[in-house]
Design a protein around this motif. Structure first.
Motif, PDB file in Angstrom:
ATOM      1  N   GLU A 235       0.825  -1.209   0.000  1.00 34.38           N
ATOM      2  CA  GLU A 235       0.000   0.000   0.000  1.00 34.38           C
ATOM      3  C   GLU A 235       0.864   1.266   0.000  1.00 34.38           C
ATOM      4  OE1 GLU A 235      -2.801  -0.071   3.177  1.00 34.38           O
ATOM      5  OE2 GLU A 235      -3.882  -1.837   2.409  1.00 34.38           O
ATOM      6  N   GLY A 236       0.326   2.311  -0.609  1.00 37.53           N
ATOM      7  CA  GLY A 236       0.940   3.632  -0.533  1.00 37.53           C
ATOM      8  C   GLY A 236       2.048   3.906  -1.527  1.00 37.53           C
ATOM      9  N   ILE A 237       2.215   3.077  -2.552  1.00 34.50           N
ATOM     10  CA  ILE A 237       3.308   3.269  -3.512  1.00 34.50           C
ATOM     11  C   ILE A 237       2.983   4.427  -4.456  1.00 34.50           C
ATOM     12  CG2 ILE A 237       4.555   2.220  -5.445  1.00 34.50           C
ATOM     13  CD1 ILE A 237       4.284  -0.454  -4.074  1.00 34.50           C
ATOM     14  N   ASN A 238       3.989   5.257  -4.736  1.00 35.96           N
ATOM     15  CA  ASN A 238       3.875   6.363  -5.685  1.00 35.96           C
ATOM     16  C   ASN A 238       4.591   5.941  -6.970  1.00 35.96           C
ATOM     17  OD1 ASN A 238       3.876   8.728  -7.142  1.00 35.96           O
ATOM     18  ND2 ASN A 238       4.672  10.023  -5.485  1.00 35.96           N
ATOM     19  N   TYR A 239       3.833   5.802  -8.052  1.00 36.88           N
ATOM     20  CA  TYR A 239       4.415   5.324  -9.309  1.00 36.88           C
ATOM     21  C   TYR A 239       4.943   6.454 -10.187  1.00 36.88           C
ATOM     22  CZ  TYR A 239       2.037   1.092  -7.813  1.00 36.88           C
ATOM     23  OH  TYR A 239       1.609   0.006  -7.087  1.00 36.88           O
ATOM     24  N   ASN A 240       4.826   7.687  -9.710  1.00 38.56           N
ATOM     25  CA  ASN A 240       5.350   8.825 -10.475  1.00 38.56           C
ATOM     26  C   ASN A 240       5.828   9.932  -9.539  1.00 38.56           C
ATOM     27  OD1 ASN A 240       5.947  10.338 -12.827  1.00 38.56           O
ATOM     28  ND2 ASN A 240       3.982  11.422 -12.668  1.00 38.56           N
ATOM     29  N   PRO A 241       6.811   9.640  -8.674  1.00 39.15           N
ATOM     30  CA  PRO A 241       7.330  10.697  -7.801  1.00 39.15           C
ATOM     31  C   PRO A 241       8.031  11.769  -8.636  1.00 39.15           C
ATOM     32  CG  PRO A 241       8.724   8.751  -7.689  1.00 39.15           C
ATOM     33  CD  PRO A 241       7.528   8.353  -8.487  1.00 39.15           C
ATOM     34  N   GLU A 254      -1.490   5.870 -16.624  1.00 35.98           N
ATOM     35  CA  GLU A 254      -1.868   4.477 -16.403  1.00 35.98           C
ATOM     36  C   GLU A 254      -2.728   4.055 -17.585  1.00 35.98           C
ATOM     37  OE1 GLU A 254      -2.818   1.735 -12.575  1.00 35.98           O
ATOM     38  OE2 GLU A 254      -4.186   3.414 -12.881  1.00 35.98           O
ATOM     39  N   PHE A 255      -2.190   3.144 -18.397  1.00 34.40           N
ATOM     40  CA  PHE A 255      -2.842   2.723 -19.632  1.00 34.40           C
ATOM     41  C   PHE A 255      -3.841   1.619 -19.316  1.00 34.40           C
ATOM     42  CE2 PHE A 255      -2.820   0.038 -23.545  1.00 34.40           C
ATOM     43  CZ  PHE A 255      -3.301   0.989 -24.447  1.00 34.40           C
ATOM     44  N   ASP A 256      -5.047   1.745 -19.870  1.00 40.23           N
ATOM     45  CA  ASP A 256      -6.113   0.773 -19.629  1.00 40.23           C
ATOM     46  C   ASP A 256      -6.370  -0.008 -20.906  1.00 40.23           C
ATOM     47  OD1 ASP A 256      -8.548  -0.596 -19.233  1.00 40.23           O
ATOM     48  OD2 ASP A 256      -9.206   0.864 -17.751  1.00 40.23           O
ATOM     49  N   LEU A 257      -6.017  -1.303 -20.907  1.00 41.10           N
ATOM     50  CA  LEU A 257      -6.235  -2.179 -22.052  1.00 41.10           C
ATOM     51  C   LEU A 257      -7.422  -3.081 -21.739  1.00 41.10           C
ATOM     52  CD1 LEU A 257      -5.380  -3.372 -24.801  1.00 41.10           C
ATOM     53  CD2 LEU A 257      -3.808  -4.879 -23.552  1.00 41.10           C
ATOM     54  N   ASN A 258      -8.593  -2.622 -22.126  1.00 39.34           N
ATOM     55  CA  ASN A 258      -9.815  -3.411 -21.916  1.00 39.34           C
ATOM     56  C   ASN A 258      -9.968  -3.854 -20.466  1.00 39.34           C
ATOM     57  OD1 ASN A 258     -10.370  -3.285 -24.736  1.00 39.34           O
ATOM     58  ND2 ASN A 258      -8.995  -5.015 -25.080  1.00 39.34           N
ATOM     59  N   GLY A 259      -9.698  -2.930 -19.558  1.00 40.10           N
ATOM     60  CA  GLY A 259      -9.834  -3.228 -18.138  1.00 40.10           C
ATOM     61  C   GLY A 259      -8.563  -3.700 -17.461  1.00 40.10           C
ATOM     62  N   ASP A 260      -7.530  -4.003 -18.236  1.00 37.01           N
ATOM     63  CA  ASP A 260      -6.238  -4.414 -17.674  1.00 37.01           C
ATOM     64  C   ASP A 260      -5.330  -3.192 -17.623  1.00 37.01           C
ATOM     65  OD1 ASP A 260      -4.004  -5.709 -16.791  1.00 37.01           O
ATOM     66  OD2 ASP A 260      -3.525  -6.640 -18.726  1.00 37.01           O
ATOM     67  N   MET A 262      -1.975  -0.876 -16.723  1.00 35.06           N
ATOM     68  CA  MET A 262      -0.519  -1.015 -16.696  1.00 35.06           C
ATOM     69  C   MET A 262       0.102   0.371 -16.663  1.00 35.06           C
ATOM     70  SD  MET A 262      -0.215  -2.365 -20.626  1.00 35.06           S
ATOM     71  CE  MET A 262      -1.568  -3.514 -20.357  1.00 35.06           C
ATOM     72  N   LEU A 263       1.341   0.458 -16.196  1.00 36.13           N
ATOM     73  CA  LEU A 263       2.048   1.729 -16.132  1.00 36.13           C
ATOM     74  C   LEU A 263       2.563   2.100 -17.513  1.00 36.13           C
ATOM     75  CD1 LEU A 263       4.139   1.010 -12.901  1.00 36.13           C
ATOM     76  CD2 LEU A 263       1.958   2.235 -13.056  1.00 36.13           C
ATOM     77  N   GLN A 264       2.430   3.388 -17.888  1.00 33.45           N
ATOM     78  CA  GLN A 264       2.945   3.880 -19.165  1.00 33.45           C
ATOM     79  C   GLN A 264       3.883   5.060 -18.893  1.00 33.45           C
ATOM     80  OE1 GLN A 264      -0.009   5.466 -21.850  1.00 33.45           O
ATOM     81  NE2 GLN A 264       1.409   5.592 -23.576  1.00 33.45           N
ATOM     82  N   TYR A 265       5.152   4.886 -19.267  1.00 30.79           N
ATOM     83  CA  TYR A 265       6.142   5.944 -19.108  1.00 30.79           C
ATOM     84  C   TYR A 265       6.539   6.433 -20.492  1.00 30.79           C
ATOM     85  CZ  TYR A 265       6.338   4.387 -14.264  1.00 30.79           C
ATOM     86  OH  TYR A 265       6.002   4.054 -12.966  1.00 30.79           O
ATOM     87  N   ILE A 266       6.202   7.690 -20.792  1.00 33.19           N
ATOM     88  CA  ILE A 266       6.338   8.268 -22.126  1.00 33.19           C
ATOM     89  C   ILE A 266       7.625   9.087 -22.203  1.00 33.19           C
ATOM     90  CG2 ILE A 266       5.189   9.758 -23.840  1.00 33.19           C
ATOM     91  CD1 ILE A 266       2.575   9.155 -22.123  1.00 33.19           C
ATOM     92  N   ASN A 267       8.346   8.949 -23.338  1.00 35.71           N
ATOM     93  CA  ASN A 267       9.645   9.619 -23.492  1.00 35.71           C
ATOM     94  C   ASN A 267      10.514   9.362 -22.260  1.00 35.71           C
ATOM     95  OD1 ASN A 267       8.950  10.713 -26.017  1.00 35.71           O
ATOM     96  ND2 ASN A 267       7.941  12.468 -25.041  1.00 35.71           N
ATOM     97  N   LEU A 268      10.697   8.090 -21.958  1.00 35.92           N
ATOM     98  CA  LEU A 268      11.348   7.689 -20.714  1.00 35.92           C
ATOM     99  C   LEU A 268      12.812   8.126 -20.686  1.00 35.92           C
ATOM    100  CD1 LEU A 268      11.388   6.084 -18.039  1.00 35.92           C
ATOM    101  CD2 LEU A 268      11.950   4.043 -19.397  1.00 35.92           C
ATOM    102  N   SER A 269      13.104   9.011 -19.749  1.00 39.38           N
ATOM    103  CA  SER A 269      14.495   9.340 -19.431  1.00 39.38           C
ATOM    104  C   SER A 269      14.861   8.526 -18.189  1.00 39.38           C
ATOM    105  CB  SER A 269      14.650  10.844 -19.189  1.00 39.38           C
ATOM    106  OG  SER A 269      13.694  11.301 -18.235  1.00 39.38           O
ATOM    107  N   TYR A 270      14.355   8.974 -17.031  1.00 38.06           N
ATOM    108  CA  TYR A 270      14.438   8.183 -15.808  1.00 38.06           C
ATOM    109  C   TYR A 270      13.103   8.300 -15.101  1.00 38.06           C
ATOM    110  CZ  TYR A 270      15.297  12.746 -13.643  1.00 38.06           C
ATOM    111  OH  TYR A 270      15.205  14.057 -13.251  1.00 38.06           O
ATOM    112  N   GLN A 271      12.770   7.312 -14.312  1.00 44.23           N
ATOM    113  CA  GLN A 271      11.467   7.278 -13.659  1.00 44.23           C
ATOM    114  C   GLN A 271      11.586   6.558 -12.337  1.00 44.23           C
ATOM    115  OE1 GLN A 271       8.350   8.559 -14.575  1.00 44.23           O
ATOM    116  NE2 GLN A 271       7.829   7.934 -12.483  1.00 44.23           N
TER     117      GLN A 271
END
Length: 680
Positions: A235-241, A254-260, A262-271
């Motif tokens: 609990e309590g995780i930050n996926y985009n600090p 957060e990408f939604d594929l028909n209810g599934d 997942m995390l989406q990181y665009i132009n990923l440098s560091y995350q």
């Protein structure tokens, strides 16, 4: 693009694959003894107005072929690799090829053959970008009088054409997206052709169209989940600090594929991925970090674990574009660099190329390998009357005849018998499917049985099912285990009413799984009640009901609460009437309402109906937790194999009945069905 000279006769060669319709054979379960598959043919026709057609049939698992040319001529037989030549007059024919395997099973395909010396007319082309494969184009075509189509996809110099039958899809993957000039030529049995050239835009798929692989079931103590719907996340995780990555052009969603999701990181440098402030996770006992990554354009992903005391260490992974890459990083790859993993507070992801690509990430979790084998045999089944059990494999009973174990039906499965201190257990490895053949000459009549039981242990299966087959009547059905548990022995009891199989003459049992390692013990059929208990007749106005479909039940807050018992509880439906099934019943609790105790002082009896074929004792305890007062009454004589009603005078209990909060059944580790538990 290649320019072709005109010639008076053109031979084209085409491999065509058709949909199949398979004959049935009743000797074996047809899921495993299969007819030939992947039926195809090399199909030649001359473009010189002669109507000569050459066919070389082919199929996996075929030894011979019967070809009906569809023009009234004699059906001819051919061996594998043999060429058939036939001359047609102009017309449209239904060509049939029957591929026959060594078992006698066969697969037929039928293809329309249009033999015409006219130039094709009314050329129609269907073209589209594939919905799941990036930069793939699918083309099919039809035309009057056309026998074949040649397709030039337009992305190479001196391109050799791709041949396709009418209305059959030809696919091609382009190296890069963009506009291409595509040419389709329709050909008949004559020299004249019809063609069309057009420009088509090929597109890339920039997001996944399928979900990441589903993680296997794991014991709670074997996994620490960061982001996965398969497990319980911390609990309590930050996926985009906010670590300043937006200044590099990076962003998050957060990408939604028909209810599934997942995390989406665009132009990923560091995350970063950060646990809640002031918290950390100890992964010392874990062995791997897992994540699934999909990307159209990132080639490498650097993953760092960050300790609260001694910094961070990275490990790099290669990614494959346009498909899910499953990454499993050994925790030792981090600790070997000197990282302390007893206090992990953050993870960091770095993309290569820098800030120039997108990743989709799912199923981030730490895990340790599950136990690979059980350390003891399954629980010993209860004693049963001989007439109440038909055993296939168990040291607890006398087993019926089994003529074949794991017969060779094309499965990958291997079978070994394992001895656990004198108790034999079946070990199936690479279990996709396996058969158990009892006796074809003396089928097993299971019509008097009501349940099938088996115990299983697995470390890696994500599905398990049991099929029952009657080869005499050609009847079979399969039932899946609803939720596979790993790392411990699990007892399964399936009501035979769930099978549509004719149970009067069962000759085969088949287990199916996910190419996993599965131990099986105590496979047997047994009798249990076939109907619910008799309907109670007590006046509803005089009743306080705990469990009965005949009355309105009072509040029950806990059924079989975890008080250290071996007992399991299942609710069984007998034609709309619910019954409690207690298995391995040593004791079990029923908690009504601690905040609102039940006053039974105005009642004179407690009633319940039970059914058992193995209990040697049965008792009911009433507990008043308000005044810490309880008493138990024992059923004086156990009746086996039929419903029995019990009425106990409440005067026999010393319990203070003004505030009862618990009821407990006690028995001898038996299977007991309970219905119509009420006071009156």
């Amino acid at each position: 693009m290649k320019i072709l000279n005109k010639i008076s006769a053109f031979i084209f060669i085409l491999a065509v694959v058709f949909a199949c319709e398979t004959d049935e054979d009743k000797l074996y379960s047809l899921d495993y003894v299969t007819a030939p598959i992947n039926v195809s043919a090399i199909f030649n026709i001359t473009q010189d107005n002669t109507g000569i057609v050459t066919i070389i049939p082919n199929a996996d698992g075929a030894s011979s072929y019967r070809i009906d040319f569809g023009d009234g001529s004699e059906v001819e037989e051919y061996t594998q690799g043999q060429e058939a030549t036939h001359t047609y007059i102009e017309g449209v024919y239904q060509l049939s090829i029957l591929a026959i395997g060594s078992t006698g099973l066969s697969t037929e395909f039928i293809q329309e053959v249009n033999v015409s010396f006219k130039a094709p007319e009314n050329l129609k082309i269907k073209i589209e970008n594939d919905l799941s494969i990036s930069k793939q184009v699918n083309i099919s075509a039809t035309a009057d009088y056309a026998a074949v189509f040649e397709i030039y996809f337009g992305d190479t110099v001196d391109e050799e054409p791709t041949a396709a039958m009418p209305d059959v899809v030809a696919s091609h993957i382009y190296p890069v997206a963009g506009d291409y000039e595509i040419r389709v030529i329709a050909k008949s049995a004559g020299a004249a052709t019809t063609d069309s050239t057009f420009t088509f835009t090929v597109t890339e798929i920039l997001a996944p169209v399928t979900s990441a692989p589903t993680p296997p079931s794991r014991n709670v103590e074997d996994v620490i989940s960061i982001y996965s719907s398969a497990y319980d996340d911390i609990e309590g995780i930050n996926y985009n600090p906010d670590w300043g990555q937006s200044g590099q052009g990076s962003s998050y969603g957060e990408f939604d594929l028909n209810g599934d999701k997942m995390l989406q990181y665009i132009n990923l440098s560091y995350q970063g991925i950060a646990l809640a402030d002031g918290t950390s996770v100890d992964i010392t006992d874990m062995e791997f970090l897992h994540m699934d990554v999909w990307t159209p354009d990132v080639t490498k992903l650097e993953t760092s674990l960050i300790s609260g005391t001694n910094g961070e260490k990275p490990v790099s992974s290669d990614l494959t574009a346009f498909e899910w890459t499953s990454i499993d990083l050994a925790i030792s790859a981090f600790t070997d660099q000197g990282l302390t993993v007893a206090d992990i507070i953050q993870l960091k992801l770095v993309g290569d190329p820098w800030a120039a690509g997108t990743v989709f990430v799912d199923n981030i979790y730490f895990y340790k390998a599950k136990s690979s084998s059980p350390t003891q045999a399954a629980p010993v089944p209860p004693a049963r009357y001989v007439s109440d059990v038909i055993s296939i494999f168990s040291d607890a009973y006398t087993n019926t005849t089994v003529n074949e174990w794991n017969p060779g039906w094309g499965q990958a499965t291997t079978l070994t018998s394992i001895d656990f201190s004198g108790n034999n257990v079946l070990l199936y490895e690479s279990l996709d499917f396996t058969g158990i053949v009892t006796d074809y000459d003396n089928p097993t009549d299971l019509s008097a049985m009501t349940f099938v039981h088996f115990d299983y242990w697995t470390s890696d299966a994500d599905k398990l099912a049991l099929k029952l087959v009657n080869t005499v009547a050609g009847s079979e059905d399969i039932v899946e285990v609803s939720d596979v548990t790993v790392g411990s022995w699990v007892s399964v009891d399936i009501a035979l009413a769930e099978y549509s199989t004719d149970l009067t003459a069962v000759t085969q049992l088949l287990f199916e799984s996910s190419s996993a390692t599965v131990y099986i013990d105590n496979l047997y059929f047994y009798k249990a009640p076939t109907e619910a208990a008799p309907t109670p007749t007590a006046n509803a106005a005089d009743v306080i009901s705990i469990f009965s479909d005949a009355y309105t039940n009072i509040t029950v807050n806990e059924w079989n609460p975890g008080w250290g018992q071996t007992t399991t509880l299942t609710n069984v439906d007998f034609g709309g009437n619910n019954v409690l099934l207690y298995q391995a019943l040593n004791y079990t609790g029923i908690v009504t309402d601690y905040d609102n105790p039940t006053d039974l002082s105005g009642k004179t009896y407690v009633h319940f109906d039970y059914w058992t074929n193995d209990a040697t004792s049965l008792a009911l305890k009433l507990v008043n937790t308000i005044v810490d007062n309880e008493d138990i009454e024992v059923v004086p004589s156990i009746i086996l194999g039929r419903w029995a009603g019990v009425d106990i005078a409440l005067a026999d209990y010393s319990t203070d009945l003004t505030g009862v909060t618990q009821l407990l059944f006690e028995s001898s580790g038996a299977m007991v069905f309970i219905d119509n538990l009420y006071f009156y």
